[in-house]
Design an enzyme around this catalytic site. Structure first.
Site, PDB file in Angstrom:
ATOM      1  N   SER A   1     -64.991   1.244 -96.187  1.00 20.91           N
ATOM      2  CA  SER A   1     -64.405   0.978 -94.868  1.00 20.91           C
ATOM      3  C   SER A   1     -62.961   0.576 -95.070  1.00 20.91           C
ATOM      4  O   SER A   1     -62.587   0.075 -96.138  1.00 20.91           O
ATOM      5  CB  SER A   1     -65.145  -0.179 -94.187  1.00 20.91           C
ATOM      6  OG  SER A   1     -64.443  -0.623 -93.045  1.00 20.91           O
TER       7      SER A   1
ATOM      8  N   TYR B   1     -68.792  -8.702 -94.710  1.00 19.29           N
ATOM      9  CA  TYR B   1     -68.784  -7.239 -94.670  1.00 19.29           C
ATOM     10  C   TYR B   1     -67.672  -6.683 -95.549  1.00 19.29           C
ATOM     11  O   TYR B   1     -67.894  -5.737 -96.330  1.00 19.29           O
ATOM     12  CB  TYR B   1     -68.575  -6.805 -93.221  1.00 19.29           C
ATOM     13  CG  TYR B   1     -68.489  -5.322 -92.968  1.00 19.29           C
ATOM     14  CD1 TYR B   1     -69.625  -4.519 -93.011  1.00 19.29           C
ATOM     15  CD2 TYR B   1     -67.273  -4.718 -92.642  1.00 19.29           C
ATOM     16  CE1 TYR B   1     -69.552  -3.161 -92.732  1.00 19.29           C
ATOM     17  CE2 TYR B   1     -67.193  -3.365 -92.359  1.00 19.29           C
ATOM     18  CZ  TYR B   1     -68.335  -2.585 -92.416  1.00 19.29           C
ATOM     19  OH  TYR B   1     -68.259  -1.238 -92.134  1.00 19.29           O
TER      20      TYR B   1
END
Ligand code: NAD
Ligand code: MG
Length: 297
Positions: A190, A203
């Site tokens: 990401s 995350y």
């Protein structure tokens, strides 16, 4: 030499390597005098199904990026095993129907990736039902938001690391005996792995870890002719967002991208196809940014 850019084979031996014959030309040089002749695709670059005959496992295949990847893989000629959570059965059934409509085999394998034994049976079932596996598209992931370190909970980090990181080790270890030279593993990092938002610390470390795992595993598996690459999406319009991001943020979702909008899952599928296909034979350890123009490196 490569038959075509799509023929699965060991990328280490696909083309000639050193030692090369001594040779000297005067500039600007001529391809015809090179020994051996370079391959510019005169014979090898063909159009056609990019994943014909391949057998892929896609995690998180019911929705979002994984769904787009599964559809694209099937339309490029691969049979596809679909992994997803049991409560996502209906969406997964839709994907299976789309895979079958493309003339390919679909296998449905629901389960929780936090459970090590599911990772193993997921691979076993894929191999059993498809007759092998040579593409792992590891797309599934979770993204809890935690605004303050005061709210940090061990349980949350355990959950994120199990679902986003441990599964990469478990799945790859279980798949390894089945992966032949020419196989490809694709991870999903990401933009958060490179430019973390403050409320996504758990995350973000997992996504940075995925990009780093990708580099390390590419090094480990190169000698087996297996490539390992990743995709780092920017904001993408998937259920992950309304499911994990507080409601007040969703209205402006994606406006921070240079393109001023979020990506669609379909815009993520082509790099997953490219990295799965033998056409990316000289790429390993890379994570490709698909971020609507926002630099990550
Ligand atoms: P999504 O919610 O559609 O897909 C995530 C999938 O992960 C779910 O469908 C589910 O099947 C699977 N999953 C989650 N927890 C699981 C578990 N414990 N066991 C088995 N499967 C589980 O959302 P998406 O955006 O398509 O997410 C796909 C990947 O893309 C994720 O890794 C996510 O981190 C990454 N990503 C998404 C964005 C974005 O903006 N949407 C941005 C960067 C990276
Ligand atoms: Mg889903």
């Amino acid at each position: 030499m490569a038959d075509t850019i799509y023929t699965p084979q060991n990328p280490l031996t696909q083309y000639p390597g050193p030692p090369f014959e001594k040779q000297q030309q005067t500039g600007p040089g001529d391809i015809h005098d090179m020994k051996p002749r370079p391959d510019h695709g005169e014979e090898s670059y063909v159009s056609g199904k990019r994943l014909a005959g391949r057998k892929a496992l896609v995690t998180g295949a019911d929705s979002g990026i994984g769904r787009a990847v599964a559809i694209a893989y099937a339309r490029e000629g691969a049979d596809v095993a679909l992994a997803y959570l049991p409560e996502e059965q209906q969406q997964a059934d839709e994907v299976a129907a789309l895979v079958e409509a493309a003339g390919q085999k679909a296998v449905l394998i629901p389960g929780d990736l936090q459970d090590e034994s599911y990772n193993t049976t997921m691979i076993e079932k894929t191999v059993q039902e498809l007759g092998g596996v040579d593409i792992l598209a590891l797309v599934a992931g979770v993204m809890p938001t935690v605004d303050s370190i005061e709210d940090f909970e061990t349980e949350t980090l355990d959950h994120v690391l199990k679902a986003n990181i441990y599964t990469l080790f478990w799945t790859t270890k279980a798949a390894l005996p089945h992966l032949k030279p020419g196989a490809s593993i694709i991870t999903t990092s990401s933009i958060q792995g490179f430019q973390p938002s403050p409320s996504l610390a758990e995350y973000a470390v997992s996504k940075a870890g995925i990009a780093n795992w990708t580099r390390a595993m590419a090094g480990q598996l190169a000698e087996k002719g297996i490539r390992v690459n990743g995709v780092a999406p920017g904001p993408v319009w998937t259920p992950l967002q309304p499911a994990f991001v507080p409601n007040e943020k969703i209205e402006s979702f994606g406006e921070e991208a240079v393109f001023g909008r979020p990506g669609q899952p379909a815009e993520l599928a082509p790099p997953f196809v490219f990295l799965a296909s033998q056409e990316s034979s000289y790429i390993s350890g890379e994570t490709i940014a698909v971020t609507g123009g926002t630099p990550i490196h």
